[in-house]
Design a protein around this motif. Structure first.
Motif, short mmCIF file in Angstrom:
data_model
loop_
_atom_site.label_atom_id
_atom_site.label_comp_id
_atom_site.label_asym_id
_atom_site.label_seq_id
_atom_site.Cartn_x
_atom_site.Cartn_y
_atom_site.Cartn_z
N LEU A 33 44.90 40.18 27.23
CA LEU A 33 44.83 41.06 28.68
C LEU A 33 44.54 41.76 29.43
O LEU A 33 43.06 42.00 28.76
CB LEU A 33 45.68 41.94 27.28
CG LEU A 33 46.98 41.46 26.41
CD1 LEU A 33 47.01 42.95 25.74
CD2 LEU A 33 47.77 41.46 27.19
N LYS A 34 44.10 41.49 30.51
CA LYS A 34 43.08 42.15 31.51
C LYS A 34 43.62 43.02 32.14
O LYS A 34 44.95 43.31 32.72
CB LYS A 34 42.58 40.88 32.62
CG LYS A 34 42.41 39.27 31.87
CD LYS A 34 41.99 38.23 33.54
CE LYS A 34 41.71 37.14 32.58
NZ LYS A 34 41.75 36.44 33.32
N LYS A 37 40.03 50.06 32.93
CA LYS A 37 40.11 51.09 32.15
C LYS A 37 40.13 52.21 32.67
O LYS A 37 41.13 53.27 32.53
CB LYS A 37 39.16 51.27 31.31
CG LYS A 37 38.18 50.38 30.28
CD LYS A 37 36.59 50.44 30.26
CE LYS A 37 36.54 49.37 29.10
NZ LYS A 37 35.14 49.62 28.58
N ARG A 46 46.74 50.02 29.40
CA ARG A 46 46.45 51.05 28.27
C ARG A 46 47.52 51.35 27.20
O ARG A 46 46.81 52.00 26.32
CB ARG A 46 45.82 52.09 29.17
CG ARG A 46 44.48 51.32 30.51
CD ARG A 46 43.51 51.93 30.31
NE ARG A 46 44.18 53.09 31.43
CZ ARG A 46 44.52 53.25 33.08
NH1 ARG A 46 44.26 52.24 33.36
NH2 ARG A 46 45.08 54.67 33.66
N ILE A 49 48.45 49.30 24.71
CA ILE A 49 46.64 48.19 24.14
C ILE A 49 46.91 49.61 23.20
O ILE A 49 46.24 48.98 21.91
CB ILE A 49 45.57 48.56 25.07
CG1 ILE A 49 45.61 47.17 25.55
CG2 ILE A 49 44.25 48.00 23.57
CD1 ILE A 49 45.17 47.39 26.39
N LEU A 53 50.01 47.29 20.56
CA LEU A 53 49.92 46.11 20.32
C LEU A 53 48.77 45.75 19.02
O LEU A 53 49.31 44.36 18.35
CB LEU A 53 47.48 45.88 21.13
CG LEU A 53 47.12 44.43 21.09
CD1 LEU A 53 48.21 43.25 21.70
CD2 LEU A 53 45.90 45.12 22.00
N TYR A 66 43.05 38.38 22.98
CA TYR A 66 42.15 39.17 23.69
C TYR A 66 42.19 39.59 24.59
O TYR A 66 43.07 40.07 25.57
CB TYR A 66 41.43 37.91 24.25
CG TYR A 66 41.21 36.50 23.56
CD1 TYR A 66 39.45 36.77 22.22
CD2 TYR A 66 41.58 35.34 23.50
CE1 TYR A 66 39.12 35.63 21.58
CE2 TYR A 66 41.31 34.67 22.90
CZ TYR A 66 40.51 34.28 21.60
OH TYR A 66 39.81 33.38 20.88
N LEU A 67 41.72 41.23 24.52
CA LEU A 67 41.41 41.79 25.85
C LEU A 67 40.07 41.41 27.04
O LEU A 67 39.18 41.57 25.51
CB LEU A 67 41.50 43.66 24.78
CG LEU A 67 42.11 43.88 24.28
CD1 LEU A 67 42.66 45.17 23.10
CD2 LEU A 67 44.10 43.78 25.33
N LYS A 68 40.64 41.44 28.07
CA LYS A 68 39.29 41.77 28.63
C LYS A 68 39.59 42.93 29.61
O LYS A 68 40.11 42.73 30.97
CB LYS A 68 39.48 40.28 29.64
CG LYS A 68 38.51 39.59 30.49
CD LYS A 68 38.44 38.58 30.64
CE LYS A 68 37.25 38.75 32.14
NZ LYS A 68 37.69 36.51 32.09
#
Length: 178
Positions: A33-34, A37, A46, A49, A53, A66-68
């Motif tokens: 997940l890209k 912020k 967001r 997440i 999530l 994965y969070l990016k």
């Protein structure tokens, strides 16, 4: 037939890892997940997440998440499958419910086959649009309700005379005239 199939990747139809023979194996291996912020188009990502999530990760222990975080970029879901294929979904201005729907869709499919040419064991220059032929294709639907043996159906009502029968009748008529 068009030539658009020439530019597609040839792929044979197969079941990945004989899925469904024993137990079901989810083909989705990894999800990245890209998101940004600060940017407004990443708000749904967001929120997902922060609230959804952990539940998604508990329900799908076979999928690595994965969070990016990335600055000033649109949110993206990148899915990687067991056969090495990847799929990207741009999530600009998506809500957290839409992101969850996309993640469940990615989990249940094995790959996006829209750009592949599926190969078959047969080929036809003029493919049928009516479906395959079976022995029951042109059967009379009245036969579904009939009890067999049936005298009425055993004697064909509207058979034409064969050429042999017509010749015999012509010969007999000719005999009578002589």
């Amino acid at each position: 037939m068009s030539n658009s199939h020439l530019f597609l990747n040839p792929v044979f139809i197969s079941t990945p890892l004989q899925n469904g023979v024993g137990r079901y194996i989810s083909q989705l291996q990894r999800v990245v997940l890209k998101f940004c912020k600060n940017h407004g188009s990443s708000r749904g990502m967001r929120e997902f997440i922060e609230s959804g999530l952990v539940n998604y990760a508990k329900e799908n222990p076979g999928v690595v998440v994965y969070l990016k975080p990335r600055r000033h970029r649109s949110p993206v879901i990148k899915a990687e499958y067991l056969n090495g294929d990847t799929q990207w979904i741009t999530c600009r201005n998506f809500t957290q419910e839409e992101i969850l729907k996309w993640l469940t869709l990615l989990k249940t499919q094995s790959k996006n086959h829209t750009g592949d040419r599926l190969r078959k064991l047969w080929y036809s220059d003029h493919p049928s649009i009516q479906g395959p032929w079976t022995p029951y294709t042109f059967r009379d639907p009245r036969l579904n309700l009939v009890q067999f043996p049936n005298e009425e159906l055993s004697q064909p009502a509207n058979l034409e005379k064969s050429s042999e029968q017509e010749l015999i009748e012509l010969f007999e008529k000719q005999k009578i005239l002589e």
